[in-house]
Motif scaffolding. Structure first.
Motif, PDB file in Angstrom:
ATOM      1  N   PRO A 109       0.819  -1.225   0.000  1.00 38.64           N
ATOM      2  CA  PRO A 109       0.000   0.000   0.000  1.00 38.64           C
ATOM      3  C   PRO A 109       0.849   1.269   0.000  1.00 38.64           C
ATOM      4  CG  PRO A 109      -0.110  -1.089   2.138  1.00 38.64           C
ATOM      5  CD  PRO A 109       0.560  -2.043   1.209  1.00 38.64           C
ATOM      6  N   PHE A 110       1.989   1.246   0.685  1.00 42.05           N
ATOM      7  CA  PHE A 110       2.845   2.426   0.723  1.00 42.05           C
ATOM      8  C   PHE A 110       3.367   2.773  -0.663  1.00 42.05           C
ATOM      9  CE2 PHE A 110       7.353   3.832   0.973  1.00 42.05           C
ATOM     10  CZ  PHE A 110       7.127   5.132   1.396  1.00 42.05           C
ATOM     11  N   LEU A 111       3.902   1.805  -1.370  1.00 44.90           N
ATOM     12  CA  LEU A 111       4.443   2.055  -2.703  1.00 44.90           C
ATOM     13  C   LEU A 111       3.338   2.394  -3.702  1.00 44.90           C
ATOM     14  CD1 LEU A 111       7.125  -0.782  -2.777  1.00 44.90           C
ATOM     15  CD2 LEU A 111       7.544   1.687  -2.543  1.00 44.90           C
ATOM     16  N   ALA A 112       2.165   1.803  -3.494  1.00 47.53           N
ATOM     17  CA  ALA A 112       1.031   2.118  -4.379  1.00 47.53           C
ATOM     18  C   ALA A 112       0.641   3.587  -4.250  1.00 47.53           C
ATOM     19  CB  ALA A 112      -0.154   1.222  -4.050  1.00 47.53           C
ATOM     20  N   GLN A 113       0.727   4.113  -3.032  1.00 48.53           N
ATOM     21  CA  GLN A 113       0.446   5.542  -2.829  1.00 48.53           C
ATOM     22  C   GLN A 113       1.429   6.413  -3.595  1.00 48.53           C
ATOM     23  OE1 GLN A 113       0.329   5.660   1.644  1.00 48.53           O
ATOM     24  NE2 GLN A 113      -1.431   6.992   1.262  1.00 48.53           N
ATOM     25  N   LEU A 114       2.694   6.062  -3.513  1.00 47.48           N
ATOM     26  CA  LEU A 114       3.712   6.851  -4.206  1.00 47.48           C
ATOM     27  C   LEU A 114       3.537   6.751  -5.722  1.00 47.48           C
ATOM     28  CD1 LEU A 114       6.955   6.098  -2.147  1.00 47.48           C
ATOM     29  CD2 LEU A 114       5.327   7.978  -1.867  1.00 47.48           C
ATOM     30  N   ASP A 118       2.459   9.499  -9.415  1.00 47.18           N
ATOM     31  CA  ASP A 118       3.329   9.557 -10.603  1.00 47.18           C
ATOM     32  C   ASP A 118       4.805   9.739 -10.251  1.00 47.18           C
ATOM     33  OD1 ASP A 118       1.265   9.196 -12.471  1.00 47.18           O
ATOM     34  OD2 ASP A 118       0.751  11.323 -12.384  1.00 47.18           O
ATOM     35  N   LEU A 119       5.205   9.222  -9.116  1.00 46.01           N
ATOM     36  CA  LEU A 119       6.614   9.252  -8.740  1.00 46.01           C
ATOM     37  C   LEU A 119       7.321   8.025  -9.310  1.00 46.01           C
ATOM     38  CD1 LEU A 119       6.082  10.225  -5.027  1.00 46.01           C
ATOM     39  CD2 LEU A 119       7.467  11.557  -6.621  1.00 46.01           C
ATOM     40  N   ALA A 120       8.483   8.230  -9.910  1.00 38.39           N
ATOM     41  CA  ALA A 120       9.313   7.107 -10.335  1.00 38.39           C
ATOM     42  C   ALA A 120       9.951   6.512  -9.084  1.00 38.39           C
ATOM     43  CB  ALA A 120      10.377   7.573 -11.308  1.00 38.39           C
ATOM     44  N   LEU A 121      10.037   5.196  -9.035  1.00 44.49           N
ATOM     45  CA  LEU A 121      10.535   4.522  -7.838  1.00 44.49           C
ATOM     46  C   LEU A 121      11.697   3.597  -8.177  1.00 44.49           C
ATOM     47  CD1 LEU A 121       7.101   3.507  -6.240  1.00 44.49           C
ATOM     48  CD2 LEU A 121       8.466   5.559  -5.767  1.00 44.49           C
ATOM     49  N   GLY A 122      12.693   3.568  -7.293  1.00 44.34           N
ATOM     50  CA  GLY A 122      13.833   2.702  -7.519  1.00 44.34           C
ATOM     51  C   GLY A 122      14.410   2.170  -6.234  1.00 44.34           C
ATOM     52  N   VAL A 123      15.247   1.144  -6.362  1.00 44.31           N
ATOM     53  CA  VAL A 123      15.988   0.566  -5.244  1.00 44.31           C
ATOM     54  C   VAL A 123      17.453   0.466  -5.643  1.00 44.31           C
ATOM     55  CG1 VAL A 123      16.364  -1.481  -3.813  1.00 44.31           C
ATOM     56  CG2 VAL A 123      14.038  -0.785  -4.394  1.00 44.31           C
ATOM     57  N   MET A 124      18.335   0.975  -4.791  1.00 41.43           N
ATOM     58  CA  MET A 124      19.767   0.795  -4.993  1.00 41.43           C
ATOM     59  C   MET A 124      20.352   0.305  -3.685  1.00 41.43           C
ATOM     60  SD  MET A 124      23.118   1.455  -4.925  1.00 41.43           S
ATOM     61  CE  MET A 124      23.803   0.026  -5.758  1.00 41.43           C
ATOM     62  N   THR A 125      20.868  -0.918  -3.700  1.00 45.27           N
ATOM     63  CA  THR A 125      21.366  -1.549  -2.488  1.00 45.27           C
ATOM     64  C   THR A 125      22.799  -2.019  -2.687  1.00 45.27           C
ATOM     65  OG1 THR A 125      21.049  -3.452  -1.006  1.00 45.27           O
ATOM     66  CG2 THR A 125      20.334  -3.730  -3.261  1.00 45.27           C
TER      67      THR A 125
END
Length: 233
Positions: A109-114, A118-125
């Motif tokens: 639900p959190f990422l669905a809100q973002l 229309d925010l682009a989302l990424g992960v860098m680990t």
């Protein structure tokens, strides 16, 4: 609706997932396995990795916390006489993919809100991309990200800004309109070096005082990021 940014790039461990509940437990199992039950080897590995065997948690200055999978393997392999670095690195990569996950907040639900904003989302680990994708898939959120990279994805590792800038290039968003969200100084230093906004979260081992010099704001967890993005400056 005015937002502070057009994209959010997340660290994984200690940010999307609570560090202690996930990796402290995992490390105890790894040390037990690699030691073959030898208590002296367990103590040597724990000392090298900055891990407290009694309390079953990493020390705050452990090199493993913000390090890459290779750096973690180096810490352990140097005290394991019968195992090569390559063997330990491969074992850690596979074992990490099966680590017990504790979401910092309910991620779907959190990422669905973002995403709805229309925010682009990424992960860098600094974990491997293999483990990162396995974790995100287990949490049911892999497909919600526009960009997923590990230290071995070809862009480099934090605190180098290059992997963060790769996200900006991939999403065609100017770095200053990207927010880097992380729980370590490595995350925030990389964000600053990339010219991005930086948000620290307290779901990893680092304390507020450690993060504040590198963060535009320090929040309790990623759940507070949405309110910060919406706040008028």
């Amino acid at each position: 609706m005015s937002l502070r940014a057009d994209a959010v790039l997340f660290d994984k461990d200690g940010t999307l997932f609570n560090f202690g509940a996930t990796w402290d437990v995992w490390a105890a199992e790894v040390i037990a396995h690699l030691s073959g039950g030898d208590h002296h080897l367990q103590e040597a590995m724990a000392a090298s990795a900055g891990y407290d065997l009694t309390r079953k948690r990493f020390h705050s200055d452990s090199p493993v916390i913000a390090g890459t999978n290779l750096e973690a393997a180096e810490c352990l392999a140097r005290v394991l006489p019968d195992r090569s670095l390559e063997e330990v690195e491969l074992y850690l990569m596979k074992a990490a993919a099966e680590a017990p996950l504790s979401e910092a907040v309910p991620l779907v639900p959190f990422l669905a809100q973002l995403a709805a904003m229309d925010l682009a989302l990424g992960v860098m680990t600094n974990d491997s991309e293999f483990a990162a994708r396995a974790h995100l898939q287990t949490a049911g959120v892999e497909g919600m990200f526009d960009f997923i990279a590990g230290f071995d994805s070809g862009f480099g590792a934090k605190p180098d800004p290059d992997p963060l800038l790769a996200f900006a290039v991939a999403t065609k968003i100017a770095p200053e309109r990207v927010v880097m969200v992380g729980d370590s100084t490595h995350d925030l230093q990389a964000g600053r070096a990339a010219g991005m906004q930086t948000v620290g979260v307290l779901t990893g081992p680092a304390l507020t005082a450690e993060l504040e010099p590198w963060a535009d704001v320090v929040l309790s967890d990623i759940g507070e990021v949405l309110g910060w993005l919406l706040a008028a400056e």
